[in-house]
Design a protein around this motif. Structure first.
Motif, PDB file in Angstrom:
ATOM      1  N   ARG A 132      48.199  44.641  61.845  1.00 21.82           N
ATOM      2  CA  ARG A 132      49.056  44.002  60.473  1.00 21.82           C
ATOM      3  C   ARG A 132      48.692  44.905  59.502  1.00 21.82           C
ATOM      4  O   ARG A 132      47.826  45.933  59.566  1.00 21.82           O
ATOM      5  CB  ARG A 132      48.880  42.551  60.463  1.00 21.82           C
ATOM      6  N   ALA A 133      49.056  44.429  58.119  1.00 19.71           N
ATOM      7  CA  ALA A 133      48.893  45.330  56.837  1.00 19.71           C
ATOM      8  C   ALA A 133      47.288  45.194  56.816  1.00 19.71           C
ATOM      9  O   ALA A 133      46.611  44.323  57.053  1.00 19.71           O
ATOM     10  CB  ALA A 133      49.391  44.584  55.747  1.00 19.71           C
ATOM     11  N   PRO A 134      46.873  46.333  56.368  1.00 13.11           N
ATOM     12  CA  PRO A 134      45.358  46.569  56.223  1.00 13.11           C
ATOM     13  C   PRO A 134      44.788  45.304  55.117  1.00 13.11           C
ATOM     14  O   PRO A 134      43.709  44.760  55.661  1.00 13.11           O
ATOM     15  CB  PRO A 134      45.037  47.814  55.379  1.00 13.11           C
ATOM     16  N   TRP A 135      45.516  45.116  54.244  1.00 12.36           N
ATOM     17  CA  TRP A 135      44.793  43.901  53.331  1.00 12.36           C
ATOM     18  C   TRP A 135      44.529  42.566  54.029  1.00 12.36           C
ATOM     19  O   TRP A 135      43.726  41.907  53.873  1.00 12.36           O
ATOM     20  CB  TRP A 135      45.594  43.772  52.108  1.00 12.36           C
ATOM     21  N   GLN A 136      45.526  42.344  54.886  1.00 14.23           N
ATOM     22  CA  GLN A 136      45.515  41.095  55.844  1.00 14.23           C
ATOM     23  C   GLN A 136      44.255  41.267  56.648  1.00 14.23           C
ATOM     24  O   GLN A 136      43.303  40.104  56.856  1.00 14.23           O
ATOM     25  CB  GLN A 136      46.642  40.867  56.288  1.00 14.23           C
ATOM     26  N   GLU A 137      44.050  42.289  57.442  1.00 15.81           N
ATOM     27  CA  GLU A 137      43.044  42.489  58.504  1.00 15.81           C
ATOM     28  C   GLU A 137      41.678  42.224  57.483  1.00 15.81           C
ATOM     29  O   GLU A 137      40.688  41.960  57.989  1.00 15.81           O
ATOM     30  CB  GLU A 137      42.995  43.878  59.188  1.00 15.81           C
ATOM     31  N   LEU A 138      41.603  43.107  56.413  1.00 15.18           N
ATOM     32  CA  LEU A 138      40.283  42.978  55.541  1.00 15.18           C
ATOM     33  C   LEU A 138      40.001  41.599  55.062  1.00 15.18           C
ATOM     34  O   LEU A 138      38.863  41.234  54.914  1.00 15.18           O
ATOM     35  CB  LEU A 138      40.287  44.024  54.348  1.00 15.18           C
ATOM     36  N   GLU A 139      41.072  40.700  54.733  1.00 16.07           N
ATOM     37  CA  GLU A 139      40.927  39.493  54.434  1.00 16.07           C
ATOM     38  C   GLU A 139      40.260  38.877  55.558  1.00 16.07           C
ATOM     39  O   GLU A 139      39.393  37.817  55.347  1.00 16.07           O
ATOM     40  CB  GLU A 139      42.143  38.726  53.850  1.00 16.07           C
ATOM     41  N   ASP A 140      40.759  39.095  56.713  1.00 19.29           N
ATOM     42  CA  ASP A 140      40.107  38.325  58.110  1.00 19.29           C
ATOM     43  C   ASP A 140      38.871  38.742  58.362  1.00 19.29           C
ATOM     44  O   ASP A 140      37.891  37.837  58.342  1.00 19.29           O
ATOM     45  CB  ASP A 140      41.026  38.762  59.236  1.00 19.29           C
ATOM     46  N   VAL A 141      38.496  40.018  57.953  1.00 16.50           N
ATOM     47  CA  VAL A 141      36.907  40.511  58.027  1.00 16.50           C
ATOM     48  C   VAL A 141      36.297  39.583  56.940  1.00 16.50           C
ATOM     49  O   VAL A 141      35.193  38.967  57.602  1.00 16.50           O
ATOM     50  CB  VAL A 141      36.875  42.085  57.746  1.00 16.50           C
ATOM     51  N   ALA A 142      36.451  39.488  55.917  1.00 17.31           N
ATOM     52  CA  ALA A 142      36.013  38.752  54.763  1.00 17.31           C
ATOM     53  C   ALA A 142      35.651  37.160  55.365  1.00 17.31           C
ATOM     54  O   ALA A 142      34.417  36.688  55.266  1.00 17.31           O
ATOM     55  CB  ALA A 142      36.618  38.588  53.550  1.00 17.31           C
TER      56      ALA A 142
END
Length: 249
Positions: A132-142
């Motif tokens: 998915r969009a990078p910002w969504q994946e990075l929110e998931d990482v957080a």
């Protein structure tokens, strides 16, 4: 410098086949200090059971645990295995067998449960730059980090530019970067259809091209004492691992 850690992913089709491949990896890729084992519901051998079998040869084995398979009142897989030190928690795809029961767990909820009930285990989670969009994946990482994950395994990467960009996004994290050969049009179609991979225009689905790409990535990670894992699906270990071993020496 050298890689901080190098893992090889082995599919646990059966106890006999797994042990054969474990010994082959030890011979063909002595630089690998770790194995990671996916949990595939089409095979009877579960990942944590496979880890128990492999640990006499490889002390460091990381089984994948599917969050959607864990019943709230059932013991946590691997929590009582005294030699197990690390696990990778993935959400898990719905099983092909619809009679197989799953549970509405999130990755984060299972990570939190392991933190409570098995605090001796180091927990990894997944990072997928294609999903998915990078910002969504990075929110998931957080969110996964907040739940208790201390590192990540990536979906295999196939593009040097995307690899460099993802390293920038994940620069402060412990990341095992995935490398997987894609040989032939059927293999390429699988990754495009199932995992939504977008290959670069100059991607070549040949063994030599895949080895060259993996060697370049491993060298770059070695320069920074990074982590990597190799996922040699649909190729013979003796064709894929020795050239990569040579690139590390």
């Amino acid at each position: 410098m050298s890689l901080a850690r190098l893992s090889v992913e082995l599919v646990p089709r059966s106890a006999e086949a797994l042990l054969e491949e474990v010994h082959a990896v030890r011979t063909l890729m002595p630089a690998a200090d770790t194995l990671n084992v996916p949990d595939l519901t089409r095979f009877p051998l579960r990942s944590w059971e496979a880890a128990r079998l492999a640990q006499p040869v490889y002390g460091r084995v990381i089984p994948h645990i599917r969050a959607i398979d864990i019943a709230p009142d059932a013991p946590l897989p691997g929590a009582d295995q005294p030699d197990l030190q690390e696990i990778l928690i993935v959400h898990g795809d719905p099983p092909a067998d619809l009679s197989r029961r799953t549970y509405p767990n999130s990755t984060e909820s299972v990570i939190r449960r392991y933190r409570r009930e098995a605090p001796h285990l180091r927990l990894y989670a997944a990072f997928d730059p294609y999903r998915r969009a990078p910002w969504q994946e990075l929110e998931d990482v957080a969110r996964k980090k907040e739940a208790g994950a201390s590192g990540f395994f990536t979906q295999p990467v196939f593009d040097r530019r995307l690899f460099d960009l993802c390293r920038e996004w994940m620069r402060d994290e412990c990341v095992f970067w995935g490398l997987c050969p894609v040989i032939g049009p059927r293999s390429r179609s699988y990754w495009e259809t199932t995992n939504h991979v977008v290959f670069p225009h100059d991607f070549s689905p040949t063994l030599d091209a895949n080895i060259a790409f993996a060697s370049a990535v491993l060298k770059e990670l070695s320069d920074d004492a990074g982590h990597a894992y190799l996922m040699p699906v649909r190729v013979k270990l003796e064709q894929y691992l020795p050239p990569l071993m040579a690139s590390l020496t």
